[in-house]
Write a protein that holds these residues in place. Structure first.
Motif, PDB file in Angstrom:
ATOM      1  N   ALA A   1     -15.374-116.029  60.868  1.00 42.83           N
ATOM      2  CA  ALA A   1     -15.658-114.662  61.338  1.00 42.83           C
ATOM      3  C   ALA A   1     -17.109-114.295  61.048  1.00 42.83           C
ATOM      4  CB  ALA A   1     -14.700-113.685  60.665  1.00 42.83           C
ATOM      5  N   ARG A   2     -17.589-114.615  59.851  1.00 44.96           N
ATOM      6  CA  ARG A   2     -18.979-114.271  59.487  1.00 44.96           C
ATOM      7  C   ARG A   2     -19.988-115.005  60.382  1.00 44.96           C
ATOM      8  NH1 ARG A   2     -19.406-111.234  55.093  1.00 44.96           N
ATOM      9  NH2 ARG A   2     -17.648-111.153  53.643  1.00 44.96           N
ATOM     10  N   GLN A   3     -19.773-116.315  60.587  1.00 48.79           N
ATOM     11  CA  GLN A   3     -20.761-117.073  61.378  1.00 48.79           C
ATOM     12  C   GLN A   3     -20.685-116.711  62.862  1.00 48.79           C
ATOM     13  OE1 GLN A   3     -21.554-121.173  60.531  1.00 48.79           O
ATOM     14  NE2 GLN A   3     -21.107-120.954  58.351  1.00 48.79           N
ATOM     15  N   LEU A   4     -19.486-116.415  63.360  1.00 46.14           N
ATOM     16  CA  LEU A   4     -19.374-116.003  64.767  1.00 46.14           C
ATOM     17  C   LEU A   4     -19.993-114.623  64.967  1.00 46.14           C
ATOM     18  CD1 LEU A   4     -15.788-117.370  65.492  1.00 46.14           C
ATOM     19  CD2 LEU A   4     -17.931-118.186  66.518  1.00 46.14           C
ATOM     20  N   ALA A   5     -19.822-113.732  63.992  1.00 45.20           N
ATOM     21  CA  ALA A   5     -20.465-112.415  64.080  1.00 45.20           C
ATOM     22  C   ALA A   5     -21.987-112.571  64.067  1.00 45.20           C
ATOM     23  CB  ALA A   5     -20.000-111.530  62.933  1.00 45.20           C
ATOM     24  N   ALA A   6     -22.485-113.484  63.233  1.00 45.52           N
ATOM     25  CA  ALA A   6     -23.938-113.713  63.182  1.00 45.52           C
ATOM     26  C   ALA A   6     -24.452-114.251  64.512  1.00 45.52           C
ATOM     27  CB  ALA A   6     -24.272-114.691  62.053  1.00 45.52           C
ATOM     28  N   ARG A   7     -23.588-114.932  65.269  1.00 47.15           N
ATOM     29  CA  ARG A   7     -23.967-115.408  66.608  1.00 47.15           C
ATOM     30  C   ARG A   7     -23.793-114.308  67.665  1.00 47.15           C
ATOM     31  NH1 ARG A   7     -22.324-121.380  68.105  1.00 47.15           N
ATOM     32  NH2 ARG A   7     -23.259-122.560  66.405  1.00 47.15           N
ATOM     33  N   GLY A   8     -23.301-113.141  67.256  1.00 50.35           N
ATOM     34  CA  GLY A   8     -23.199-112.011  68.176  1.00 50.35           C
ATOM     35  C   GLY A   8     -21.833-111.806  68.806  1.00 50.35           C
ATOM     36  N   HIS A   9     -20.826-112.588  68.383  1.00 54.81           N
ATOM     37  CA  HIS A   9     -19.482-112.402  68.944  1.00 54.81           C
ATOM     38  C   HIS A   9     -18.824-111.146  68.371  1.00 54.81           C
ATOM     39  CE1 HIS A   9     -18.888-116.357  70.903  1.00 54.81           C
ATOM     40  NE2 HIS A   9     -19.671-116.816  69.937  1.00 54.81           N
ATOM     41  N   ASP A  10     -18.159-110.371  69.238  1.00 54.85           N
ATOM     42  CA  ASP A  10     -17.178-109.405  68.755  1.00 54.85           C
ATOM     43  C   ASP A  10     -15.967-110.191  68.255  1.00 54.85           C
ATOM     44  OD1 ASP A  10     -18.714-107.176  69.379  1.00 54.85           O
ATOM     45  OD2 ASP A  10     -17.947-107.086  71.426  1.00 54.85           O
ATOM     46  N   LEU A  11     -15.160-109.550  67.408  1.00 55.08           N
ATOM     47  CA  LEU A  11     -14.078-110.300  66.757  1.00 55.08           C
ATOM     48  C   LEU A  11     -12.764-109.555  66.761  1.00 55.08           C
ATOM     49  CD1 LEU A  11     -16.398-111.440  63.953  1.00 55.08           C
ATOM     50  CD2 LEU A  11     -14.899-113.045  65.132  1.00 55.08           C
ATOM     51  N   VAL A  12     -11.685-110.322  66.723  1.00 54.28           N
ATOM     52  CA  VAL A  12     -10.361-109.800  66.370  1.00 54.28           C
ATOM     53  C   VAL A  12      -9.943-110.580  65.127  1.00 54.28           C
ATOM     54  CG1 VAL A  12      -7.981-109.412  67.078  1.00 54.28           C
ATOM     55  CG2 VAL A  12      -9.813-109.337  68.790  1.00 54.28           C
ATOM     56  N   LEU A  13      -9.707-109.862  64.047  1.00 59.57           N
ATOM     57  CA  LEU A  13      -9.427-110.484  62.746  1.00 59.57           C
ATOM     58  C   LEU A  13      -7.926-110.414  62.469  1.00 59.57           C
ATOM     59  CD1 LEU A  13     -12.288-108.653  60.781  1.00 59.57           C
ATOM     60  CD2 LEU A  13     -12.399-110.944  61.828  1.00 59.57           C
ATOM     61  N   VAL A  14      -7.304-111.584  62.280  1.00 59.80           N
ATOM     62  CA  VAL A  14      -5.848-111.646  62.086  1.00 59.80           C
ATOM     63  C   VAL A  14      -5.525-112.266  60.727  1.00 59.80           C
ATOM     64  CG1 VAL A  14      -3.669-112.588  62.972  1.00 59.80           C
ATOM     65  CG2 VAL A  14      -5.472-111.912  64.583  1.00 59.80           C
ATOM     66  N   ALA A  15      -4.643-111.628  59.982  1.00 58.31           N
ATOM     67  CA  ALA A  15      -4.047-112.155  58.737  1.00 58.31           C
ATOM     68  C   ALA A  15      -3.049-111.093  58.283  1.00 58.31           C
ATOM     69  CB  ALA A  15      -5.113-112.409  57.664  1.00 58.31           C
ATOM     70  N   ARG A  16      -2.392-111.332  57.131  1.00 58.51           N
ATOM     71  CA  ARG A  16      -1.438-110.321  56.657  1.00 58.51           C
ATOM     72  C   ARG A  16      -2.120-109.216  55.848  1.00 58.51           C
ATOM     73  NH1 ARG A  16       2.115-114.544  53.517  1.00 58.51           N
ATOM     74  NH2 ARG A  16      -0.060-115.063  53.069  1.00 58.51           N
ATOM     75  N   ASP A  17      -3.164-109.555  55.100  1.00 56.27           N
ATOM     76  CA  ASP A  17      -3.777-108.626  54.149  1.00 56.27           C
ATOM     77  C   ASP A  17      -4.721-107.665  54.877  1.00 56.27           C
ATOM     78  OD1 ASP A  17      -5.202-107.345  52.130  1.00 56.27           O
ATOM     79  OD2 ASP A  17      -5.078-109.084  50.796  1.00 56.27           O
ATOM     80  N   GLU A  18      -4.159-106.526  55.274  1.00 61.33           N
ATOM     81  CA  GLU A  18      -4.918-105.592  56.116  1.00 61.33           C
ATOM     82  C   GLU A  18      -6.149-105.044  55.396  1.00 61.33           C
ATOM     83  OE1 GLU A  18      -2.490-102.505  57.789  1.00 61.33           O
ATOM     84  OE2 GLU A  18      -3.997-102.036  59.304  1.00 61.33           O
ATOM     85  N   ALA A  19      -6.025-104.784  54.095  1.00 61.55           N
ATOM     86  CA  ALA A  19      -7.159-104.204  53.354  1.00 61.55           C
ATOM     87  C   ALA A  19      -8.362-105.153  53.369  1.00 61.55           C
ATOM     88  CB  ALA A  19      -6.733-103.895  51.918  1.00 61.55           C
ATOM     89  N   ARG A  20      -8.096-106.445  53.189  1.00 58.90           N
ATOM     90  CA  ARG A  20      -9.209-107.406  53.221  1.00 58.90           C
ATOM     91  C   ARG A  20      -9.826-107.483  54.610  1.00 58.90           C
ATOM     92  NH1 ARG A  20      -7.678-112.826  49.736  1.00 58.90           N
ATOM     93  NH2 ARG A  20      -9.908-113.245  49.940  1.00 58.90           N
ATOM     94  N   LEU A  21      -8.992-107.395  55.643  1.00 59.57           N
ATOM     95  CA  LEU A  21      -9.518-107.447  57.018  1.00 59.57           C
ATOM     96  C   LEU A  21     -10.366-106.207  57.324  1.00 59.57           C
ATOM     97  CD1 LEU A  21      -6.428-108.792  59.045  1.00 59.57           C
ATOM     98  CD2 LEU A  21      -8.364-110.090  58.117  1.00 59.57           C
ATOM     99  N   VAL A  22      -9.916-105.047  56.859  1.00 58.63           N
ATOM    100  CA  VAL A  22     -10.669-103.805  57.101  1.00 58.63           C
ATOM    101  C   VAL A  22     -12.040-103.893  56.414  1.00 58.63           C
ATOM    102  CG1 VAL A  22     -10.727-101.332  56.585  1.00 58.63           C
ATOM    103  CG2 VAL A  22      -8.639-102.366  57.500  1.00 58.63           C
ATOM    104  N   ALA A  23     -12.073-104.402  55.196  1.00 57.75           N
ATOM    105  CA  ALA A  23     -13.343-104.529  54.472  1.00 57.75           C
ATOM    106  C   ALA A  23     -14.270-105.514  55.192  1.00 57.75           C
ATOM    107  CB  ALA A  23     -13.081-105.001  53.036  1.00 57.75           C
ATOM    108  N   LEU A  24     -13.701-106.627  55.661  1.00 58.84           N
ATOM    109  CA  LEU A  24     -14.521-107.619  56.381  1.00 58.84           C
ATOM    110  C   LEU A  24     -15.043-107.029  57.686  1.00 58.84           C
ATOM    111  CD1 LEU A  24     -15.625-110.506  56.700  1.00 58.84           C
ATOM    112  CD2 LEU A  24     -13.423-111.143  57.735  1.00 58.84           C
ATOM    113  N   SER A  25     -14.179-106.304  58.396  1.00 58.39           N
ATOM    114  CA  SER A  25     -14.582-105.687  59.656  1.00 58.39           C
ATOM    115  C   SER A  25     -15.779-104.763  59.445  1.00 58.39           C
ATOM    116  CB  SER A  25     -13.391-104.909  60.240  1.00 58.39           C
ATOM    117  OG  SER A  25     -13.822-104.066  61.276  1.00 58.39           O
ATOM    118  N   ALA A  26     -15.696-103.926  58.416  1.00 57.86           N
ATOM    119  CA  ALA A  26     -16.796-102.994  58.138  1.00 57.86           C
ATOM    120  C   ALA A  26     -18.078-103.758  57.815  1.00 57.86           C
ATOM    121  CB  ALA A  26     -16.405-102.076  56.978  1.00 57.86           C
TER     122      ALA A  26
END
Ligand code: NAP
Length: 258
Positions: free
Chosen positions: A18-43
């Motif tokens: 997710a980090r390297q694809l974002a650095a390449r300019g991709h928008d992302l959909v982040l999937v996993a069970r731990d929503e809090a970690r995904l929200v922090a990564l998204s921000a």
């Protein structure tokens, strides 16, 4: 910019993809069970790279969780151009003594979810005649592994499945590839109850950054398979010419040392 959906994005290789694809300019959909970690990564990804990062919390061992991700892959609004089937779990120990429900969950995540998500993505991408599916396998898929029998078998499935789909899909404009890492510093081994600092020398380990960087370079070159790291390339090449009676014995010794 195109949108990538990464499963298992809350930790380890998925977070690094997710980090390297974002650095390449991709928008992302982040999937996993731990929503809090995904929200922090998204921000963090939005703040650092100015990309959109949707959070899609889902348990990929559950029918409803898989169905929500399949629906997102099939959506024609903000279509997904890159699927990274990365979420995975590893169970270790003798099969007969293992909790069979955990073994089945390992198959549900590493195989069933990957098959369902690939099917949803491939149909959507074939209709548009463009897209990429990257399946995260393992060098464990190149030989049977006593003490991780089910895990290695799930990854052998992913290797075979991905090679076959590469051929089927290339006429459809869709690129399908496998990534086969070896020992990588993530949460996988701790989650399996192992201490990654004991047993296997540091020489054999890679960082998630190294693995993902090499996988994305292979993607840029439209490779069907990426085996990151020199040692893992030797293991992969050796497995193809070593009789199973030898490779399975060695694999069993290595897994027991981990
Ligand atoms: P990790 O750090 O443990 O991360 C695993 C990811 O999968 C987490 O984001 C976890 O998120 C997610 N996940 C686990 N169960 C899930 C479920 N039921 N539904 C949805 N998501 C789930 O492991 P990793 O090493 O990055 O593993 C990523 C991939 O690399 C796996 O396919 C693994 O087999 C492969 N691999 C790893 C290594 C290695 O040495 N690390 C080597 C070869 C291959 P939640 O807990 O938030 O759901």
């Amino acid at each position: 910019m195109s949108t990538a959906l990464v499963t298992g994005a809350s930790a380890g290789l998925g977070e690094e993809f997710a980090r390297q694809l974002a650095a390449r300019g991709h928008d992302l959909v982040l999937v996993a069970r731990d929503e809090a970690r995904l929200v922090a990564l998204s921000a963090a990804l939005t703040a650092e790279h100015g990309v959109r990062a949707e959070v899609l919390a889902a348990d990929l061992c559950a029918d409803d969780g898989r169905a929500r991700v399949e629906a997102r892959l099939a959506s024609t609004d903000a279509p997904i151009e890159l699927l990274v089937n990365n979420a995975g779990v590893m169970e270790v120990g003798a099969f007969a003594a293992a909790d069979v429900n955990k073994q089945v969950r390992e198959v549900e995540l590493n195989v069933v979810a990957l098959v369902r998500l690939t099917h949803a993505a491939l149909n959507a991408m074939s209709a548009r005649r463009t897209g990429t599916i990257m399946n995260i396998s393992s060098v464990a898929g190149f030989q049977p592994s006593p003490s991780a029998a089910t895990y290695a078998a799930t990854k052998a499935f992913v290797n075979s499945f991905t090679h076959a789909l590469y051929e089927e899909a290339r006429g459809e404009g869709v690129h399908v590839m496998a990534v086969c890492p070896g020992y990588t510093h993530t949460e996988l081994h701790e989650r399996a109850g192992l201490d990654p600092s004991s047993g296997v020398p540091e020489l054999f380990w890679q960082s998630a950054d190294e693995v993902v960087s090499e996988a994305l370079r292979a993607l840029d070159r439209r490779r069907s398979v990426s085996v990151p790291g020199a040692i893992n390339k030797v293991i992969a090449a050796g497995s193809s010419v070593t009789p199973a009676i030898v490779s399975r014995r060695i694999a069993g010794i290595v897994v027991k040392r981990t």
